[in-house]
Design a protein around this motif. Structure first.
Motif, short mmCIF file in Angstrom:
data_model
loop_
_atom_site.label_atom_id
_atom_site.label_comp_id
_atom_site.label_asym_id
_atom_site.label_seq_id
_atom_site.Cartn_x
_atom_site.Cartn_y
_atom_site.Cartn_z
N ARG A 89 0.84 -1.21 0.00
CA ARG A 89 0.00 0.00 0.00
C ARG A 89 0.87 1.26 0.00
O ARG A 89 0.65 2.18 -0.78
CB ARG A 89 -0.91 -0.01 1.22
N HIS A 90 1.88 1.28 0.87
CA HIS A 90 2.78 2.44 0.92
C HIS A 90 3.61 2.53 -0.35
O HIS A 90 3.87 3.62 -0.84
CB HIS A 90 3.70 2.36 2.13
N LYS A 91 4.02 1.40 -0.88
CA LYS A 91 4.82 1.41 -2.10
C LYS A 91 4.04 2.02 -3.26
O LYS A 91 4.56 2.87 -3.98
CB LYS A 91 5.28 0.00 -2.46
N ARG A 92 2.79 1.63 -3.41
CA ARG A 92 1.95 2.20 -4.48
C ARG A 92 1.77 3.70 -4.28
O ARG A 92 1.87 4.49 -5.22
CB ARG A 92 0.58 1.52 -4.52
N MET A 93 1.50 4.09 -3.05
CA MET A 93 1.29 5.50 -2.73
C MET A 93 2.55 6.32 -3.06
O MET A 93 2.46 7.39 -3.67
CB MET A 93 0.96 5.60 -1.23
N LEU A 94 3.71 5.81 -2.69
CA LEU A 94 4.95 6.52 -2.96
C LEU A 94 5.29 6.52 -4.45
O LEU A 94 5.76 7.53 -4.97
CB LEU A 94 6.10 5.93 -2.14
N ASP A 95 5.05 5.40 -5.12
CA ASP A 95 5.33 5.35 -6.56
C ASP A 95 4.52 6.39 -7.33
O ASP A 95 5.03 7.04 -8.23
CB ASP A 95 5.07 3.95 -7.12
N VAL A 96 3.26 6.55 -6.94
CA VAL A 96 2.41 7.56 -7.59
C VAL A 96 2.99 8.95 -7.33
O VAL A 96 3.08 9.77 -8.25
CB VAL A 96 0.94 7.45 -7.08
N ARG A 97 3.39 9.21 -6.11
CA ARG A 97 3.93 10.54 -5.77
C ARG A 97 5.26 10.78 -6.45
O ARG A 97 5.53 11.88 -6.94
CB ARG A 97 4.07 10.69 -4.23
N PHE A 98 6.12 9.77 -6.49
CA PHE A 98 7.45 9.93 -7.11
C PHE A 98 7.34 10.22 -8.61
O PHE A 98 8.23 10.84 -9.18
CB PHE A 98 8.31 8.68 -6.90
N ALA A 99 6.26 9.79 -9.23
CA ALA A 99 6.07 10.02 -10.66
C ALA A 99 5.68 11.47 -10.97
O ALA A 99 5.77 11.91 -12.12
CB ALA A 99 5.01 9.07 -11.21
N GLN A 100 5.28 12.21 -9.96
CA GLN A 100 4.88 13.61 -10.17
C GLN A 100 6.11 14.51 -10.06
O GLN A 100 6.89 14.37 -9.13
CB GLN A 100 3.83 14.02 -9.14
N PRO A 101 6.28 15.43 -11.01
CA PRO A 101 7.50 16.24 -11.02
C PRO A 101 7.54 17.38 -10.00
O PRO A 101 8.62 17.87 -9.66
CB PRO A 101 7.53 16.81 -12.44
N GLN A 102 6.40 17.82 -9.48
CA GLN A 102 6.38 18.94 -8.54
C GLN A 102 7.01 18.49 -7.22
O GLN A 102 6.74 17.41 -6.72
CB GLN A 102 4.95 19.42 -8.27
N LEU A 103 7.82 19.40 -6.63
CA LEU A 103 8.48 19.10 -5.37
C LEU A 103 8.32 20.27 -4.40
O LEU A 103 8.14 21.41 -4.83
CB LEU A 103 9.98 18.85 -5.59
N PRO A 104 8.42 19.99 -3.11
CA PRO A 104 8.43 21.08 -2.14
C PRO A 104 9.61 22.00 -2.42
O PRO A 104 10.64 21.58 -2.94
CB PRO A 104 8.61 20.37 -0.80
N SER A 105 9.45 23.27 -2.05
CA SER A 105 10.53 24.24 -2.23
C SER A 105 10.47 25.25 -1.10
O SER A 105 9.48 25.36 -0.38
CB SER A 105 10.39 24.94 -3.58
N VAL A 106 11.58 25.99 -0.95
CA VAL A 106 11.64 27.05 0.05
C VAL A 106 11.46 28.37 -0.68
O VAL A 106 12.16 28.65 -1.66
CB VAL A 106 12.99 27.02 0.81
N ASN A 107 10.51 29.19 -0.21
CA ASN A 107 10.27 30.48 -0.88
C ASN A 107 11.26 31.52 -0.39
O ASN A 107 12.12 31.25 0.46
CB ASN A 107 8.82 30.93 -0.71
N ALA A 108 11.16 32.73 -0.89
CA ALA A 108 12.10 33.82 -0.57
C ALA A 108 12.08 34.18 0.92
O ALA A 108 13.08 34.67 1.45
CB ALA A 108 11.78 35.05 -1.40
N ASP A 109 10.97 33.91 1.59
CA ASP A 109 10.87 34.19 3.03
C ASP A 109 11.41 33.06 3.89
O ASP A 109 11.39 33.17 5.12
CB ASP A 109 9.40 34.44 3.41
#
Length: 115
Positions: A89-109
């Motif tokens: 279940r976790h593997k499927r969930m992570l595989d779906v997320r890993f396929a998406q190119p958007q990633l967390p980022s730190v903004n200017a603040d």
């Protein structure tokens, strides 16, 4: 450097879900800010993995985002070496997320922005 392992180990298991979420957020900011050589990757992966089963959806979502960030930074092979055994279940969930190119980022603040 020495503070981060204690923070994620203790804070990731805190009784208050907001503390657990904030610890994951601070750890992601550290991953985005410091080089790999200065981070306890095994500890981070273990803490992020432990939060995949959190009762609060927001904590679980933040843990998934944190692992997606490490996947992009370390690559599938290195993350796979550090990641404890995960169920299907976790593997499927992570595989779906890993396929998406958007990633967390730190903004200017200096705040973390999740996709």
């Amino acid at each position: 450097e020495a503070v981060l392992p204690s923070l994620v180990k203790d804070g990731g298991q805190h009784e208050n879900w907001r503390v657990r979420e904030e610890v994951l957020t601070l750890a992601m900011i550290a991953v985005l800010t410091f080089p790999d050589s200065q981070l306890p990757m095994e500890t981070l992966v273990g803490a992020f993995h432990a939060c995949l089963d959190d009762q609060k959806p927001k904590v679980k979502f933040t843990a998934i985002e944190a692992l997606a960030l490490l996947h992009a930074k370390l690559g599938q092979r290195r993350l796979g070496q550090l990641l404890p055994e995960i169920d299907a279940r976790h593997k499927r969930m992570l595989d779906v997320r890993f396929a998406q190119p958007q990633l967390p980022s730190v903004n200017a603040d200096g705040h973390l922005e999740l996709p």
